[in-house]
Scaffold this active site. Sequence first.
Site, PDB file in Angstrom:
ATOM      1  N   ASP A  73       0.698  -1.263   0.044  1.00 33.87           N
ATOM      2  CA  ASP A  73      -0.116   0.043   0.072  1.00 33.87           C
ATOM      3  C   ASP A  73       0.790   1.318  -0.018  1.00 33.87           C
ATOM      4  O   ASP A  73       2.096   1.191   0.136  1.00 33.87           O
ATOM      5  CB  ASP A  73      -1.021  -0.048   0.991  1.00 33.87           C
ATOM      6  CG  ASP A  73      -0.251  -0.544   2.501  1.00 33.87           C
ATOM      7  OD1 ASP A  73       0.772  -0.427   2.632  1.00 33.87           O
ATOM      8  OD2 ASP A  73      -1.074  -0.992   3.543  1.00 33.87           O
ATOM      9  N   ASN A 142      -7.242  -2.722  14.467  1.00 27.62           N
ATOM     10  CA  ASN A 142      -8.701  -3.367  14.078  1.00 27.62           C
ATOM     11  C   ASN A 142      -8.799  -4.275  13.150  1.00 27.62           C
ATOM     12  O   ASN A 142      -9.983  -4.514  12.514  1.00 27.62           O
ATOM     13  CB  ASN A 142      -9.299  -1.767  13.515  1.00 27.62           C
ATOM     14  CG  ASN A 142      -8.787  -1.589  12.180  1.00 27.62           C
ATOM     15  OD1 ASN A 142      -7.787  -2.187  11.835  1.00 27.62           O
ATOM     16  ND2 ASN A 142      -9.082  -0.285  11.765  1.00 27.62           N
ATOM     17  N   HIS A 144      -7.213  -4.752  10.109  1.00 27.62           N
ATOM     18  CA  HIS A 144      -7.054  -4.602   8.833  1.00 27.62           C
ATOM     19  C   HIS A 144      -5.522  -5.307   8.274  1.00 27.62           C
ATOM     20  O   HIS A 144      -4.797  -5.490   9.211  1.00 27.62           O
ATOM     21  CB  HIS A 144      -6.832  -2.943   8.405  1.00 27.62           C
ATOM     22  CG  HIS A 144      -5.912  -2.059   8.895  1.00 27.62           C
ATOM     23  ND1 HIS A 144      -5.811  -0.972   9.523  1.00 27.62           N
ATOM     24  CD2 HIS A 144      -4.334  -2.257   8.690  1.00 27.62           C
ATOM     25  CE1 HIS A 144      -4.724  -0.529   9.936  1.00 27.62           C
ATOM     26  NE2 HIS A 144      -3.726  -1.374   9.283  1.00 27.62           N
ATOM     27  N   GLU A 149      -9.551  -2.133   5.378  1.00 26.63           N
ATOM     28  CA  GLU A 149     -10.018  -1.569   6.631  1.00 26.63           C
ATOM     29  C   GLU A 149     -11.098  -2.308   7.247  1.00 26.63           C
ATOM     30  O   GLU A 149     -12.260  -2.658   5.915  1.00 26.63           O
ATOM     31  CB  GLU A 149     -10.457  -0.198   6.751  1.00 26.63           C
ATOM     32  CG  GLU A 149      -9.196   0.617   6.716  1.00 26.63           C
ATOM     33  CD  GLU A 149      -8.702   1.131   7.990  1.00 26.63           C
ATOM     34  OE1 GLU A 149      -8.406   0.116   8.814  1.00 26.63           O
ATOM     35  OE2 GLU A 149      -8.254   2.201   8.216  1.00 26.63           O
TER      36      GLU A 149
HETATM   37  C1  GLP Z   1      -0.141   0.077   8.451  1.00 27.69           C
HETATM   38  C2  GLP Z   1       0.058  -0.816   7.365  1.00 27.69           C
HETATM   39  C3  GLP Z   1      -0.262  -2.119   7.430  1.00 27.69           C
HETATM   40  C4  GLP Z   1       0.204  -2.661   8.836  1.00 27.69           C
HETATM   41  C5  GLP Z   1      -0.287  -1.863  10.122  1.00 27.69           C
HETATM   42  C6  GLP Z   1       0.310  -2.411  11.368  1.00 27.69           C
HETATM   43  O1  GLP Z   1      -1.632   0.714   8.726  1.00 27.69           O
HETATM   44  N1  GLP Z   1      -0.864  -0.298   6.249  1.00 27.69           N
HETATM   45  O2  GLP Z   1       0.088  -2.948   6.497  1.00 27.69           O
HETATM   46  O3  GLP Z   1      -0.058  -4.101   9.100  1.00 27.69           O
HETATM   47  O4  GLP Z   1       0.080  -0.352   9.768  1.00 27.69           O
HETATM   48  O5  GLP Z   1       1.313  -1.462  11.850  1.00 27.69           O
HETATM   49  P1  GLP Z   1       2.205  -1.923  13.179  1.00 27.69           P
HETATM   50  O6  GLP Z   1       3.014  -2.955  12.636  1.00 27.69           O
HETATM   51  O7  GLP Z   1       3.107  -0.534  13.225  1.00 27.69           O
HETATM   52  O8  GLP Z   1       1.252  -2.130  14.070  1.00 27.69           O
END
Ligand code: GLP
Length: 258
Positions: A73, A142, A144, A149
Amino acid sequence: MSPQGHLHVTVFPNDRVAARALARRLADAIAEQPSLVLGLATGRTPIRLYHELSHLVSRGQADLSQVRTFNLDEFVGLDGSHPGSYRQFMQTHLFGPAGIPAEHIHFLNGAAANLEEECDRYEAAIADAGGIDIQILGIGTNGHIGFNEPARELCARTHRVALKASTRHSNAGLFGGDEAAVPKEALSMGMATILRAKSIVLLATGKSKVSCVAQAVQGPVTTRMPASFLQLHRDVELVLDEAAAKDVRDSERSQSIG
Ligand code: GLP
């Protein structure tokens, strides 16, 4: 990478051991298939994994020079040179230190003039590469995955998405802690784009992930918990530390290490 062909849960004592083990396994898979197509995730969680992989490269124990990569993304409105972009995040944490040549790196361009065309281009590029061999995922609190989402409906293909307030909050670190500076939209691989990967490894560590991990593993498959769809894939492994695995029932754990 899962030997059993179903959702496989491996629990490590802590995030460092988990990252090190996963880096080694990725290095082995790449040694077997040097031009492997890797799907990659951003977020705080994979940073350790990327550092471990880069470390293996610097010691001559891994070679990522032929690997092809597709990230999940990117924020809308940012091109790859913006310091808050996921493209820059990856450059800092993996592409630079692991020596992945720019021509092997595929990224969504959040600043493309026509975002729909950009999403189509990305789907076509993944198909041209022969599909993703191993997709690395993180998970949002959440539930995702990528930027898919929780919602009444999920998108199958790469698409434009409005980010939830909680997601913008957790991404504020990339923008100097300023939540208002986090773009309100992103481009993300869709659920089918992700589920078409030949194998998937979801890495989740720390106590903030307890609830989403438990729901993803043992809850119903629901669009309200996008990661629960991983239960439908034939080769998924969840690599967890004890903190994130706290509410995963023993019967769901395939292996506990250490
Ligand atoms: C972002 C990314 C996700 C990732 C998520 C969790 O929103 N788009 O791909 O899994 O963060 O992040 P973290 O590893 O900092 O908890």
